[in-house]
Design a protein around this motif. Structure first.
Motif, PDB file in Angstrom:
ATOM      1  N   LEU A  42       0.828  -1.206   0.000  1.00 27.29           N
ATOM      2  CA  LEU A  42       0.000   0.000   0.000  1.00 27.29           C
ATOM      3  C   LEU A  42       0.865   1.260   0.000  1.00 27.29           C
ATOM      4  CD1 LEU A  42      -2.948   0.679  -0.199  1.00 27.29           C
ATOM      5  CD2 LEU A  42      -3.060   0.743   2.294  1.00 27.29           C
ATOM      6  N   TYR A  43       1.982   1.238   0.748  1.00 31.18           N
ATOM      7  CA  TYR A  43       2.918   2.370   0.675  1.00 31.18           C
ATOM      8  C   TYR A  43       3.392   2.560  -0.767  1.00 31.18           C
ATOM      9  CZ  TYR A  43       3.759   3.460   5.642  1.00 31.18           C
ATOM     10  OH  TYR A  43       3.649   3.877   6.937  1.00 31.18           O
ATOM     11  N   ALA A  44       3.734   1.464  -1.422  1.00 30.37           N
ATOM     12  CA  ALA A  44       4.218   1.551  -2.814  1.00 30.37           C
ATOM     13  C   ALA A  44       3.141   2.147  -3.721  1.00 30.37           C
ATOM     14  CB  ALA A  44       4.644   0.172  -3.311  1.00 30.37           C
ATOM     15  N   TRP A  45       1.881   1.754  -3.527  1.00 30.93           N
ATOM     16  CA  TRP A  45       0.781   2.289  -4.337  1.00 30.93           C
ATOM     17  C   TRP A  45       0.652   3.796  -4.133  1.00 30.93           C
ATOM     18  CZ3 TRP A  45      -3.619   5.070  -3.865  1.00 30.93           C
ATOM     19  CH2 TRP A  45      -4.514   5.053  -4.930  1.00 30.93           C
ATOM     20  N   TYR A  46       0.645   4.227  -2.850  1.00 33.97           N
ATOM     21  CA  TYR A  46       0.516   5.664  -2.559  1.00 33.97           C
ATOM     22  C   TYR A  46       1.703   6.457  -3.118  1.00 33.97           C
ATOM     23  CZ  TYR A  46      -3.712   5.590   0.263  1.00 33.97           C
ATOM     24  OH  TYR A  46      -5.012   5.494   0.687  1.00 33.97           O
ATOM     25  N   GLU A  47       2.891   5.879  -3.068  1.00 35.44           N
ATOM     26  CA  GLU A  47       4.047   6.587  -3.624  1.00 35.44           C
ATOM     27  C   GLU A  47       3.926   6.704  -5.148  1.00 35.44           C
ATOM     28  OE1 GLU A  47       8.909   6.459  -3.914  1.00 35.44           O
ATOM     29  OE2 GLU A  47       7.926   5.316  -2.334  1.00 35.44           O
ATOM     30  N   LYS A  48       3.590   5.617  -5.800  1.00 37.53           N
ATOM     31  CA  LYS A  48       3.493   5.606  -7.257  1.00 37.53           C
ATOM     32  C   LYS A  48       2.386   6.534  -7.764  1.00 37.53           C
ATOM     33  CE  LYS A  48       2.575   2.598 -11.200  1.00 37.53           C
ATOM     34  NZ  LYS A  48       2.311   1.212 -11.621  1.00 37.53           N
ATOM     35  N   HIS A  49       1.212   6.458  -7.148  1.00 35.62           N
ATOM     36  CA  HIS A  49       0.057   7.160  -7.691  1.00 35.62           C
ATOM     37  C   HIS A  49      -0.183   8.545  -7.103  1.00 35.62           C
ATOM     38  CE1 HIS A  49      -1.045   3.695 -10.035  1.00 35.62           C
ATOM     39  NE2 HIS A  49      -0.894   2.938  -8.952  1.00 35.62           N
ATOM     40  N   LEU A  50       0.237   8.772  -5.860  1.00 31.28           N
ATOM     41  CA  LEU A  50      -0.015  10.068  -5.221  1.00 31.28           C
ATOM     42  C   LEU A  50       1.255  10.793  -4.791  1.00 31.28           C
ATOM     43  CD1 LEU A  50      -3.151   9.182  -3.054  1.00 31.28           C
ATOM     44  CD2 LEU A  50      -3.067  10.218  -5.327  1.00 31.28           C
ATOM     45  N   GLY A  51       2.413  10.145  -4.948  1.00 32.61           N
ATOM     46  CA  GLY A  51       3.671  10.798  -4.615  1.00 32.61           C
ATOM     47  C   GLY A  51       3.954  10.904  -3.127  1.00 32.61           C
ATOM     48  N   ILE A  52       3.250  10.131  -2.312  1.00 33.92           N
ATOM     49  CA  ILE A  52       3.481  10.153  -0.862  1.00 33.92           C
ATOM     50  C   ILE A  52       4.590   9.154  -0.555  1.00 33.92           C
ATOM     51  CG2 ILE A  52       2.495   9.742   1.420  1.00 33.92           C
ATOM     52  CD1 ILE A  52      -0.260  10.480   0.203  1.00 33.92           C
ATOM     53  N   LYS A  53       5.761   9.678  -0.184  1.00 32.96           N
ATOM     54  CA  LYS A  53       6.930   8.825   0.057  1.00 32.96           C
ATOM     55  C   LYS A  53       7.131   8.579   1.542  1.00 32.96           C
ATOM     56  CE  LYS A  53       9.515  10.029  -4.024  1.00 32.96           C
ATOM     57  NZ  LYS A  53      10.819  10.348  -4.562  1.00 32.96           N
ATOM     58  N   ARG A  54       7.401   7.340   1.879  1.00 30.12           N
ATOM     59  CA  ARG A  54       7.693   6.952   3.257  1.00 30.12           C
ATOM     60  C   ARG A  54       9.078   7.461   3.627  1.00 30.12           C
ATOM     61  NH1 ARG A  54       7.276   0.695   5.001  1.00 30.12           N
ATOM     62  NH2 ARG A  54       7.514   0.581   2.763  1.00 30.12           N
ATOM     63  N   GLU A  55       9.214   7.947   4.866  1.00 32.44           N
ATOM     64  CA  GLU A  55      10.503   8.412   5.377  1.00 32.44           C
ATOM     65  C   GLU A  55      11.482   7.246   5.485  1.00 32.44           C
ATOM     66  OE1 GLU A  55      11.405  11.694   6.336  1.00 32.44           O
ATOM     67  OE2 GLU A  55       9.555  12.151   5.272  1.00 32.44           O
ATOM     68  N   ALA A  56      12.760   7.525   5.568  1.00 34.66           N
ATOM     69  CA  ALA A  56      13.802   6.503   5.639  1.00 34.66           C
ATOM     70  C   ALA A  56      13.614   5.569   6.840  1.00 34.66           C
ATOM     71  CB  ALA A  56      15.176   7.155   5.685  1.00 34.66           C
ATOM     72  N   ASP A  57      13.044   6.085   7.948  1.00 33.18           N
ATOM     73  CA  ASP A  57      12.849   5.232   9.121  1.00 33.18           C
ATOM     74  C   ASP A  57      11.721   4.227   8.917  1.00 33.18           C
ATOM     75  OD1 ASP A  57      10.486   6.672   9.407  1.00 33.18           O
ATOM     76  OD2 ASP A  57      11.109   7.687  11.236  1.00 33.18           O
ATOM     77  N   GLY A  58      10.959   4.378   7.814  1.00 30.22           N
ATOM     78  CA  GLY A  58       9.913   3.425   7.485  1.00 30.22           C
ATOM     79  C   GLY A  58       8.605   3.626   8.229  1.00 30.22           C
TER      80      GLY A  58
END
Length: 134
Positions: free
Chosen positions: A20-36
């Motif tokens: 789900l993180y990958a989906w949000y990053e790909k489609h909405l540009g919401i990137k998870r911080e390095a700490d996860g």
């Protein structure tokens, strides 16, 4: 006394948080911080009358595993985190008003945390950010 001053975070459950993180990053540009732990949206609190400086703030956006215990024991799939100015004073007021308060407290370098429950059983996280210069 101010009570809630803003939204500190939005947390929700997913059966596959990584996907789900990958989906949000790909489609909405919401990137998870390095700490996860999630994405962080930074903003500034506007200076109030009589003050001269803005205060930095942030809102956390985070996906939790479906079986997390962080949301309490009920079926809720999300949890809101609200920023507060004075955790101790607010909890005292809420207790006197009959609000259900979890006795657990967490104190970290990034602030104080406490939890309450609304009348429908939704767990709510309260967060007092560290004071400037602390």
């Amino acid at each position: 006394m101010k009570r809630v001053t803003g939204i500190g975070g939005v947390f929700f459950k997913a059966s596959d948080p990584g996907a789900l993180y990958a989906w949000y990053e790909k489609h909405l540009g919401i990137k998870r911080e390095a700490d996860g732990f999630g994405a962080i949206f930074h903003w500034n609190v506007l200076a109030e009358a009589g003050t001269s400086a803005e205060e930095p703030g942030m809102t956390i956006w985070s996906i939790f595993p479906e079986k997390t215990a962080n949301f309490g024991t009920g079926p809720q799939t999300f949890m809101m985190n609200y920023r507060v100015d004075d955790m101790d004073a607010l909890l005292t007021a809420l207790e006197s008003e009959g609000v259900t308060i979890d006795p657990k407290r967490d104190n970290h370098e990034f602030g104080k945390f406490a939890w309450i429950v609304d009348p429908e059983g939704n767990r709510i996280e309260l967060w007092e950010a560290p004071k400037q210069g602390s």
